[in-house]
Design a protein around this motif. Structure first.
Motif, PDB file in Angstrom:
ATOM      1  N   GLY A 402       0.934  -1.285  -0.020  1.00 32.86           N
ATOM      2  CA  GLY A 402       0.075  -0.100   0.089  1.00 32.86           C
ATOM      3  C   GLY A 402       0.794   1.360   0.154  1.00 32.86           C
ATOM      4  O   GLY A 402       2.222   1.182  -0.018  1.00 32.86           O
ATOM      5  N   ASN A 403       0.192   2.368  -0.083  1.00 35.56           N
ATOM      6  CA  ASN A 403       0.872   3.580  -0.199  1.00 35.56           C
ATOM      7  C   ASN A 403      -0.071   4.601   0.474  1.00 35.56           C
ATOM      8  O   ASN A 403      -1.214   4.820   0.150  1.00 35.56           O
ATOM      9  N   GLU A 404       0.423   5.454   1.336  1.00 38.60           N
ATOM     10  CA  GLU A 404      -0.151   6.389   2.074  1.00 38.60           C
ATOM     11  C   GLU A 404      -1.538   5.983   2.753  1.00 38.60           C
ATOM     12  O   GLU A 404      -2.647   6.478   2.409  1.00 38.60           O
ATOM     13  N   ASN A 405      -1.576   5.009   3.378  1.00 39.47           N
ATOM     14  CA  ASN A 405      -2.806   4.623   3.869  1.00 39.47           C
ATOM     15  C   ASN A 405      -3.423   4.992   5.132  1.00 39.47           C
ATOM     16  O   ASN A 405      -4.584   4.781   5.694  1.00 39.47           O
ATOM     17  N   ASP A 406      -2.769   6.043   5.651  1.00 34.73           N
ATOM     18  CA  ASP A 406      -3.045   6.765   6.685  1.00 34.73           C
ATOM     19  C   ASP A 406      -3.899   8.152   6.224  1.00 34.73           C
ATOM     20  O   ASP A 406      -4.314   9.213   6.770  1.00 34.73           O
ATOM     21  N   TRP A 407      -4.109   8.192   4.561  1.00 35.47           N
ATOM     22  CA  TRP A 407      -4.686   9.462   4.375  1.00 35.47           C
ATOM     23  C   TRP A 407      -6.220   8.939   3.961  1.00 35.47           C
ATOM     24  O   TRP A 407      -6.763   8.238   3.201  1.00 35.47           O
ATOM     25  N   GLU A 408      -6.916   9.462   4.938  1.00 38.34           N
ATOM     26  CA  GLU A 408      -8.430   9.241   5.042  1.00 38.34           C
ATOM     27  C   GLU A 408      -9.381  10.331   4.009  1.00 38.34           C
ATOM     28  O   GLU A 408      -8.727  11.378   3.709  1.00 38.34           O
ATOM     29  N   CYS A 409     -10.283   9.791   3.598  1.00 32.65           N
ATOM     30  CA  CYS A 409     -11.064  10.808   2.867  1.00 32.65           C
ATOM     31  C   CYS A 409     -12.234   9.865   2.076  1.00 32.65           C
ATOM     32  O   CYS A 409     -13.575  10.565   1.933  1.00 32.65           O
ATOM     33  N   ASP A 410     -12.102   8.550   1.623  1.00 34.65           N
ATOM     34  CA  ASP A 410     -13.307   8.126   0.773  1.00 34.65           C
ATOM     35  C   ASP A 410     -14.528   7.759   1.643  1.00 34.65           C
ATOM     36  O   ASP A 410     -15.459   7.180   0.865  1.00 34.65           O
ATOM     37  N   PHE A 411     -14.197   7.563   3.042  1.00 31.85           N
ATOM     38  CA  PHE A 411     -15.590   6.761   3.723  1.00 31.85           C
ATOM     39  C   PHE A 411     -15.612   7.687   4.796  1.00 31.85           C
ATOM     40  O   PHE A 411     -14.802   8.588   5.268  1.00 31.85           O
ATOM     41  N   ASP A 412     -16.973   7.612   5.443  1.00 34.64           N
ATOM     42  CA  ASP A 412     -17.313   8.370   6.575  1.00 34.64           C
ATOM     43  C   ASP A 412     -16.828   7.939   7.937  1.00 34.64           C
ATOM     44  O   ASP A 412     -17.161   8.148   8.941  1.00 34.64           O
ATOM     45  N   TYR A 413     -15.913   6.811   7.785  1.00 33.16           N
ATOM     46  CA  TYR A 413     -15.158   6.370   9.034  1.00 33.16           C
ATOM     47  C   TYR A 413     -13.477   6.217   8.563  1.00 33.16           C
ATOM     48  O   TYR A 413     -13.253   6.091   7.463  1.00 33.16           O
ATOM     49  N   PHE A 414     -13.019   5.970   9.786  1.00 37.37           N
ATOM     50  CA  PHE A 414     -11.347   5.660   9.350  1.00 37.37           C
ATOM     51  C   PHE A 414     -11.064   4.983  10.597  1.00 37.37           C
ATOM     52  O   PHE A 414     -10.701   5.422  11.841  1.00 37.37           O
ATOM     53  N   ASP A 415     -10.906   3.558  10.632  1.00 40.05           N
ATOM     54  CA  ASP A 415     -10.501   2.672  11.505  1.00 40.05           C
ATOM     55  C   ASP A 415      -9.046   2.176  11.557  1.00 40.05           C
ATOM     56  O   ASP A 415      -8.887   1.344  10.700  1.00 40.05           O
ATOM     57  N   GLN A 416      -8.174   2.763  12.196  1.00 38.06           N
ATOM     58  CA  GLN A 416      -6.711   2.444  12.268  1.00 38.06           C
ATOM     59  C   GLN A 416      -6.344   1.078  12.550  1.00 38.06           C
ATOM     60  O   GLN A 416      -5.571   0.187  11.664  1.00 38.06           O
ATOM     61  N   GLU A 417      -7.153   0.438  13.478  1.00 39.13           N
ATOM     62  CA  GLU A 417      -7.060  -0.965  14.109  1.00 39.13           C
ATOM     63  C   GLU A 417      -7.540  -1.987  13.029  1.00 39.13           C
ATOM     64  O   GLU A 417      -6.868  -2.896  12.385  1.00 39.13           O
ATOM     65  N   GLU A 418      -8.564  -1.432  12.265  1.00 37.61           N
ATOM     66  CA  GLU A 418      -9.098  -2.320  11.101  1.00 37.61           C
ATOM     67  C   GLU A 418      -7.897  -2.365   9.873  1.00 37.61           C
ATOM     68  O   GLU A 418      -7.899  -3.282   9.191  1.00 37.61           O
ATOM     69  N   ILE A 419      -7.507  -1.284   9.403  1.00 36.36           N
ATOM     70  CA  ILE A 419      -6.511  -1.025   8.405  1.00 36.36           C
ATOM     71  C   ILE A 419      -5.248  -2.068   8.771  1.00 36.36           C
ATOM     72  O   ILE A 419      -4.705  -2.524   7.978  1.00 36.36           O
ATOM     73  N   ARG A 420      -4.891  -1.858  10.246  1.00 38.59           N
ATOM     74  CA  ARG A 420      -3.986  -2.513  10.617  1.00 38.59           C
ATOM     75  C   ARG A 420      -4.142  -4.292  10.576  1.00 38.59           C
ATOM     76  O   ARG A 420      -3.269  -5.071  10.126  1.00 38.59           O
TER      77      ARG A 420
END
Length: 831
Positions: A402-420
């Motif tokens: 992946g690349n720059e997966n800390d860049w949120e914008c496409d969804f109305d939620y951003f779950d760091q643990e789920e990304i991990r």
């Protein structure tokens, strides 16, 4: 297996259709129904030009392709396949109106079996034995697909890589994987290893007759070094065919990229076929908290990045264009490339193998966040495809997750643990598919402990901080991870823009107090936020060269560094940068979008290239300025040990190169120019080899005020184009060499502007570069536009375009205009 590229005899329609019948009903109702199909050759993208339109958004939607193919399968009862090397972003494939396949993903290869449909099509009388094939491509945006439209690149549509017609027997080899493992290094570029050969079959009819296999390994010189045979029944999945011990093997490296070949032949009652795969023998290691090792020796990875993007064609580059680009990268001295941010053409990987360029290749999970199950399955599918399709390439050492997966914008939620959790899943999947390579990501701090190799964001001197803080920033990041690799650094620079004194950021950030050098969301914008060079700087080649010079001289002494890669080799189109000096262009390239070299190319060569070279800075700086008698800096970039500079025929002395003497590694002189024309010449030597370079320029001592007028000139080129250039002058008629306003070219009459190319001479809306801006014009409106290094290569000229009607046609006339806010419009008549 027989394979042919399907390049010619295609037609394209840009837009949606009601269904596949509308592709063909024009054949039946051609007197009543007219769809504007255009002849094209493959590869092709329907976004080749509109991505650089300064006045509108590029088209995202359906595009259709059709052709009537001659199909003659030589294998009795054999299978006929369409093999796509890449098409964006969703594809549906039809024979006549029968859907025979579909694919989601714009960057991995896929194959569609058309055997039964070909037999059905034979009954359609009006096609006289030809097979009507239609392909629908669709690059419409969908948040539940990757990549995100927040990514800094376009989601192109079209059949933008090669499409192949393939014939195979009923039972054939589908894929062959060759693994060179347990590599030991003996010295002198030799070693030993175990070579495993595995294969899968394509057997859709579940044929059960026995098959015979012959496996041969060929050394780089062609000699057979191992062989065996095998007879067995057809199998499912992947089967190990042979294991060989290879002693005295030639090790693959950037300096000696020798390639072995493995040929697997299959014979059955249905016919014979074979697959040939190349592979290399090499070992590598990212030492924990240490450097990178290749074949037991430290190698500093010196790299750049690549997007599939080119002037006038977008991603639809021909093999010749790809070869030219990759050769330029090699000649620059690079030994590494990151293929951002998606699986790229097999041609690129083959060239990396041949040229000796190590590779980080990644899937397009880029920015935006993390979607639902369909989104995640596409990530899994694309990672699996990338690894299985590019498994044999010795150039590949890292699979990017992946690349720059800390860049949120496409969804109305951003779950760091789920990304991990999902990043860990992809990491484990990668190692199941290929445990001989490592995983990597760039810029996602909360996932840096999951992958094998991590690159933080360090943009010292551009998005944050100053470039003299580069080494300290890298060292801090290096100590926070097990394996550090610096991906992405550089600066936007407008080709041909030069300044006498670049804006560096030192003005507002004291040396050593730069603080953070990471890029943050929004830093790419040209307004708002904290002071930074990317917002407040001059975007000149001058600054870019100084920054590169500093980074490269630091890297030479950072003995703990694995490597670093500049972003990116070539300027490329992007939807998120409408305010760039050339709108919708990421301008961090070492070369322009048509492969025209910028000055930065030679700075890299001076540190990395082996072949002796020398380059005076400023070949496109037609005017330098200052006071009469003022001492001005002259920079020379060279990898030679010493160089002598001449000004107007007089020697200014010999300088010795010292890589730690900034700038220009000590090859710099102070000179006093004469008003008017000056000539510089440099002669450099290395190991008995002499190279030289020269340039001329005008030295302007007359002061100027604010730009008050634009003047146009025109010059006819040999190929029939006309180059029209605008120059800025003040109210007294003095040239303004630092003018940087936006200007817009227009044309009325018979000709056309050759714009939409995203280059300094191929864009109708562009900022002045050192007081100038220009564009090429087709004066007759009929010249063919094949894009090359100069932006346009003509296969004919005005004379051929005007031929006919007994030569009685009236000579074409065009009026070219240039406008700039606050200045009167300037006009020039061509013809």
């Amino acid at each position: 297996m027989q394979k042919q590229r399907l390049v010619q005899q295609w037609e394209h329609y840009c837009g949606s259709l009601g269904g596949p019948w509308e592709v063909w009903r024009g054949d039946k109702l051609k007197n009543h129904y007219n769809v504007p199909w255009q002849p094209v050759s493959l590869p092709h993208s329907y976004n080749g030009l509109d991505v650089m339109d300064p006045d509108g958004k590029y088209y995202q939607g359906q595009g259709w392709y059709r052709a009537k193919l001659e199909v003659n399968n030589p294998y009795p009862g054999g299978r006929t396949l369409l093999h796509f090397e890449g098409a964006g972003q969703r594809s549906e494939v039809y024979v006549y109106t029968w859907k025979i396949g579909e694919h989601l993903g714009g960057y991995d290869e896929f194959t569609v079996d058309m055997t039964e449909a070909v037999e059905q099509a034979a009954a359609i009388e009006r096609y006289r034995g030809l097979v009507p094939v239609a392909v629908m491509c669709d690059n419409s945006r969908d948040l539940e697909t990757i990549p995100s439209d927040a990514s800094d690149f376009h989601l192109y549509g079209g059949i933008y890589r090669y499409l192949n017609l393939v014939y195979v027997p009923k039972v054939s080899l589908q894929q062959v994987h060759v693994e060179a493992s347990e590599v030991s290094v003996a010295g002198d570029g030799k070693g030993s290893c175990r070579v495993k050969v595995r294969a899968s079959l394509y057997n859709p009819e579940k044929c059960s007759e026995a098959v015979k296999l012959a496996i041969r390994l060929h050394a780089p010189n062609g000699d057979v070094v191992a062989e065996s045979t095998l007879e067995c029944l057809p199998w499912q999945g992947e089967k190990e065919l042979a294991v060989y011990a290879l002693n005295g093997a030639s090790l693959w490296s950037p300096g000696s990229p020798g390639l072995y070949a493995c040929t697997v032949s299959l014979e059955s009652v249905h016919g014979e076929t074979s697959v040939r795969e190349r592979f290399g023998v090499r070992s590598f290691e990212f030492v924990k908290r240490g450097p990178f090792m290749l074949n037991g020796e430290r190698l500093l990875l010196r790299g750049t990045h690549r997007h599939e993007d080119h002037a006038g064609v977008g991603p639809a580059m021909t093999e010749e264009q790809i070869r030219e680009e990759m050769q330029l990268i090699k000649e620059m001295g690079a030994n590494f490339i990151r293929l951002g941010h998606y699986q790229q053409s097999r041609i690129v990987l083959e060239l990396c193998d041949e040229l000796g360029i190590l590779v980080w290749e990644e899937i397009p999970w880029c920015r935006g966040g993390l979607g639902g199950e369909a989104y995640r399955q596409q990530c899994r599918d694309m990672l699996t495809a990338m690894i299985t399709q590019h498994y044999n390439h010795p150039s590949v050492i890292l699979w990017g997750l992946g690349n720059e997966n800390d860049w949120e914008c496409d969804f109305d939620y951003f779950d760091q643990e789920e990304i991990r959790r999902f990043m860990k899943e992809l990491h484990e999947l990668s190692h199941r598919l290929d445990d001989g390579r490592l995983t990597a990501i760039r810029r996602c701090e909360f996932c840096k402990d999951i992958v094998d190799v991590y690159s933080p964001s360090i943009w010292a001197g551009w998005y944050r901080g100053i470039y003299t803080d580069y080494e300290e920033s890298c060292r801090t990041a290096f100590e926070n991870v097990d394996s550090f690799f610096h991906m992405e650094w550089g600066a936007d620079n407008l080709a041909t823009r030069h300044v006498e004194k670049p804006f560096t950021g030192f003005e507002f950030i004291p040396k050593g107090e730069g603080g953070s050098t990471d890029e943050r969301d929004g830093d790419y914008l040209l307004t708002g936020g904290e002071p930074r060079v990317s917002r407040d700087g001059d975007w000149s080649e001058t600054y870019f060269c100084d920054m590169i010079d500093w980074y490269l001289k630091c890297q030479e002494t950072m003995d703990w560094l694995t490597g670093a890669a500049q972003w990116s080799f070539k300027d490329f189109a992007t939807p998120v940068r409408p305010d760039s000096p050339i709108p919708f262009l990421n301008m961090k390239g070492i070369v322009e979008r048509d492969l025209t070299k910028k000055e930065a190319y030679y700075v890299f060569q001076s540190y990395w290239a082996a072949k002796p070279m020398v380059r005076l800075y400023g070949h496109t700086m037609q005017v330098r300025w200052g006071q009469e008698g003022e001492r001005k800096l002259v920079k020379v970039y060279s990898n030679c040990g010493e160089a002598e500079l001449f000004l107007n025929g007089v020697s200014l002395g010999v300088k010795r190169r010292d890589s730690q003497s900034f700038p220009a590694a000590g090859l710099r002189w102070e000179a006093v120019f004469v008003p008017g024309v000056n000539r510089l010449r440099v002669v450099a030597t290395q190991d008995g080899v002499t190279v030289e370079d020269e340039l001329t320029f005008e030295y302007q001592t007359e002061a100027w005020g604010a730009p008050a007028q634009l003047r146009l000139t025109a010059e006819t080129c040999e190929d029939g184009r006309v180059y029209v250039e605008a120059r800025a002058y003040d109210a007294s008629g003095v040239f303004c060499p630092d003018a940087a306003q936006f200007v817009r070219f227009g044309l009325s009459g018979d000709g056309r502007l050759l714009d939409g190319l995203g280059t300094i001479r191929g864009s109708r809306l562009v900022q002045l570069a050192s007081g100038r801006a220009g564009i090429y014009v087709d004066p007759v409106g009929g010249l063919p536009a094949a894009i090359g290094e100069t932006g346009f290569v003509s296969a004919g000229g005005p004379a051929s375009a005007l031929a006919g009607a007994g030569g009685a046609r009236t000579a074409p006339v065009s009026v070219v205009s240039v406008r700039c806010e606050g200045l009167p419009t300037a006009l020039i008549t061509l013809g």
